[in-house]
Scaffold this motif. Structure first.
Motif, PDB file in Angstrom:
ATOM      1  N   LEU A 163       0.824  -1.210   0.000  1.00 17.86           N
ATOM      2  CA  LEU A 163       0.000   0.000   0.000  1.00 17.86           C
ATOM      3  C   LEU A 163       0.863   1.267   0.000  1.00 17.86           C
ATOM      4  O   LEU A 163       0.651   2.175  -0.807  1.00 17.86           O
ATOM      5  CB  LEU A 163      -0.928   0.001   1.219  1.00 17.86           C
ATOM      6  CG  LEU A 163      -1.832   1.222   1.371  1.00 17.86           C
ATOM      7  CD1 LEU A 163      -2.826   1.282   0.214  1.00 17.86           C
ATOM      8  CD2 LEU A 163      -2.547   1.172   2.701  1.00 17.86           C
ATOM      9  N   PHE A 164       1.840   1.300   0.873  1.00 15.52           N
ATOM     10  CA  PHE A 164       2.716   2.461   0.970  1.00 15.52           C
ATOM     11  C   PHE A 164       3.494   2.661  -0.336  1.00 15.52           C
ATOM     12  O   PHE A 164       3.623   3.781  -0.828  1.00 15.52           O
ATOM     13  CB  PHE A 164       3.673   2.292   2.149  1.00 15.52           C
ATOM     14  CG  PHE A 164       4.485   3.507   2.455  1.00 15.52           C
ATOM     15  CD1 PHE A 164       3.899   4.638   2.999  1.00 15.52           C
ATOM     16  CD2 PHE A 164       5.855   3.517   2.199  1.00 15.52           C
ATOM     17  CE1 PHE A 164       4.655   5.770   3.282  1.00 15.52           C
ATOM     18  CE2 PHE A 164       6.620   4.633   2.477  1.00 15.52           C
ATOM     19  CZ  PHE A 164       6.018   5.759   3.027  1.00 15.52           C
ATOM     20  N   GLY A 165       4.010   1.568  -0.900  1.00 13.89           N
ATOM     21  CA  GLY A 165       4.749   1.654  -2.160  1.00 13.89           C
ATOM     22  C   GLY A 165       3.884   2.174  -3.297  1.00 13.89           C
ATOM     23  O   GLY A 165       4.336   2.988  -4.107  1.00 13.89           O
ATOM     24  N   LEU A 166       2.632   1.706  -3.357  1.00 15.68           N
ATOM     25  CA  LEU A 166       1.732   2.190  -4.404  1.00 15.68           C
ATOM     26  C   LEU A 166       1.397   3.670  -4.221  1.00 15.68           C
ATOM     27  O   LEU A 166       1.339   4.424  -5.200  1.00 15.68           O
ATOM     28  CB  LEU A 166       0.448   1.353  -4.431  1.00 15.68           C
ATOM     29  CG  LEU A 166       0.595  -0.076  -4.954  1.00 15.68           C
ATOM     30  CD1 LEU A 166      -0.719  -0.840  -4.795  1.00 15.68           C
ATOM     31  CD2 LEU A 166       1.045  -0.092  -6.404  1.00 15.68           C
ATOM     32  N   LEU A 167       1.199   4.094  -2.989  1.00 17.85           N
ATOM     33  CA  LEU A 167       0.920   5.512  -2.736  1.00 17.85           C
ATOM     34  C   LEU A 167       2.115   6.390  -3.111  1.00 17.85           C
ATOM     35  O   LEU A 167       1.954   7.405  -3.803  1.00 17.85           O
ATOM     36  CB  LEU A 167       0.560   5.726  -1.262  1.00 17.85           C
ATOM     37  CG  LEU A 167      -0.814   5.251  -0.827  1.00 17.85           C
ATOM     38  CD1 LEU A 167      -0.953   5.339   0.690  1.00 17.85           C
ATOM     39  CD2 LEU A 167      -1.886   6.067  -1.499  1.00 17.85           C
ATOM     40  N   ILE A 168       3.293   5.992  -2.664  1.00 17.75           N
ATOM     41  CA  ILE A 168       4.510   6.761  -2.974  1.00 17.75           C
ATOM     42  C   ILE A 168       4.772   6.751  -4.479  1.00 17.75           C
ATOM     43  O   ILE A 168       5.050   7.787  -5.089  1.00 17.75           O
ATOM     44  CB  ILE A 168       5.730   6.200  -2.212  1.00 17.75           C
ATOM     45  CG1 ILE A 168       5.558   6.368  -0.709  1.00 17.75           C
ATOM     46  CG2 ILE A 168       7.030   6.821  -2.678  1.00 17.75           C
ATOM     47  CD1 ILE A 168       5.591   7.791  -0.233  1.00 17.75           C
ATOM     48  N   GLY A 169       4.670   5.544  -5.077  1.00 15.42           N
ATOM     49  CA  GLY A 169       4.929   5.421  -6.512  1.00 15.42           C
ATOM     50  C   GLY A 169       3.974   6.234  -7.356  1.00 15.42           C
ATOM     51  O   GLY A 169       4.383   6.895  -8.319  1.00 15.42           O
ATOM     52  N   SER A 170       2.676   6.212  -7.010  1.00 11.61           N
ATOM     53  CA  SER A 170       1.714   6.988  -7.802  1.00 11.61           C
ATOM     54  C   SER A 170       1.930   8.489  -7.607  1.00 11.61           C
ATOM     55  O   SER A 170       1.786   9.267  -8.560  1.00 11.61           O
ATOM     56  CB  SER A 170       0.277   6.596  -7.454  1.00 11.61           C
ATOM     57  OG  SER A 170      -0.003   6.882  -6.110  1.00 11.61           O
ATOM     58  N   SER A 171       2.317   8.909  -6.406  1.00  7.76           N
ATOM     59  CA  SER A 171       2.625  10.329  -6.180  1.00  7.76           C
ATOM     60  C   SER A 171       3.843  10.743  -6.995  1.00  7.76           C
ATOM     61  O   SER A 171       3.856  11.811  -7.630  1.00  7.76           O
ATOM     62  CB  SER A 171       2.881  10.596  -4.702  1.00  7.76           C
ATOM     63  OG  SER A 171       1.732  10.356  -3.945  1.00  7.76           O
TER      64      SER A 171
END
Length: 172
Positions: A101-109
Motif C-alpha cells: 500500500l505504501f509503495g503504491l501511494l509513494i509510486g503513484s505520487s
C-alpha cells in the motif's frame, strides 16, 4: 481440506445437548490417546505431544455451542498452527500488505509529479515477500497434513449420535 485455506475448519452437528457434547469430548480426552489435550471454560485444545512437536505442528481448537437456527449442537473445530507461528505469519503479512500500500501511494505520487517512481518497486518487493511467505505457509501445511488428519480422526472418535438417532439408523 483445501490447500488455499490458511486455517482449515470443520464442524460436527449433533442432536446432543451442549453439556452432553462437552462431556463426550471430556470422556474422549480421558481415554488413552497420542495427543496433549486441555479444557478451559467450554473450549478444548488438542496438540501434538511435546516429544514429536515441531515448528509446523498444528493445534486444534474445539468449541461447542447450540445453534438456534438449526436447533442442533455445533462442535466447531479449527486446525491451525501454534499461536506463536500464526502471530508471526500474520505480522509479516500485515507488514508486507502495508509495504504494498505504501509503495503504491509513494509510486503513484512520484509518477504524478514526473519523478522517478521507485515506490512501485517497493510495492513489488513487498508483494513478492507476501507470495514467498504464502509458499512457505503452504509448505508447512503440507508437512503437518498427516497430523491434521489424525487430529480430525481423533475428534470423530467420540460417538456424536444420540441413542434415538442410532435406533433410527438401525431400523433403516
Amino acid at each position: 481440506m483445501s490447500d488455499l485455506k490458511f486455517r482449515p475448519r470443520f464442524k460436527i452437528e449433533t442432536e446432543l445437548t451442549t453439556d452432553k457434547a462437552q462431556e463426550k469430548i471430556k470422556t474422549l480426552f480421558k481415554t488413552p490417546h497420542e495427543f496433549e489435550t486441555a479444557y478451559v471454560k467450554g473450549h478444548f485444545i488438542v496438540k501434538m505431544p511435546e516429544q514429536v512437536r515441531h515448528y509446523w505442528s498444528p493445534q486444534m481448537d474445539v468449541s461447542v455451542y447450540y445453534d438456534d437456527y438449526t436447533e442442533t449442537t455445533q462442535v466447531r473445530c479449527l486446525l491451525a498452527p501454534a499461536p506463536n507461528v500464526w502471530t508471526l505469519f500474520m505480522f509479516i503479512y500485515s507488514f508486507a500488505g502495508f509495504g504494498v500500500l505504501f509503495g503504491l501511494l509513494i509510486g503513484s505520487s512520484q509518477y504524478n509529479l514526473g519523478k522517478n517512481p521507485w515506490g512501485f518497486w517497493m510495492a513489488l518487493g513487498a508483494f513478492i515477500v507476501a507470495i514467498i511467505l504464502f509458499g512457505i505457509a503452504q509448505f508447512g501445511k503440507s508437512i503437518s497434513k498427516e497430523e491434521m488428519r489424525s487430529m480430525k480422526k481423533f475428534i470423530y472418535q467420540a460417538e456424536w449420535k444420540t441413542q434415538k438417532e442410532m435406533n433410527v439408523q438401525a431400523k433403516l
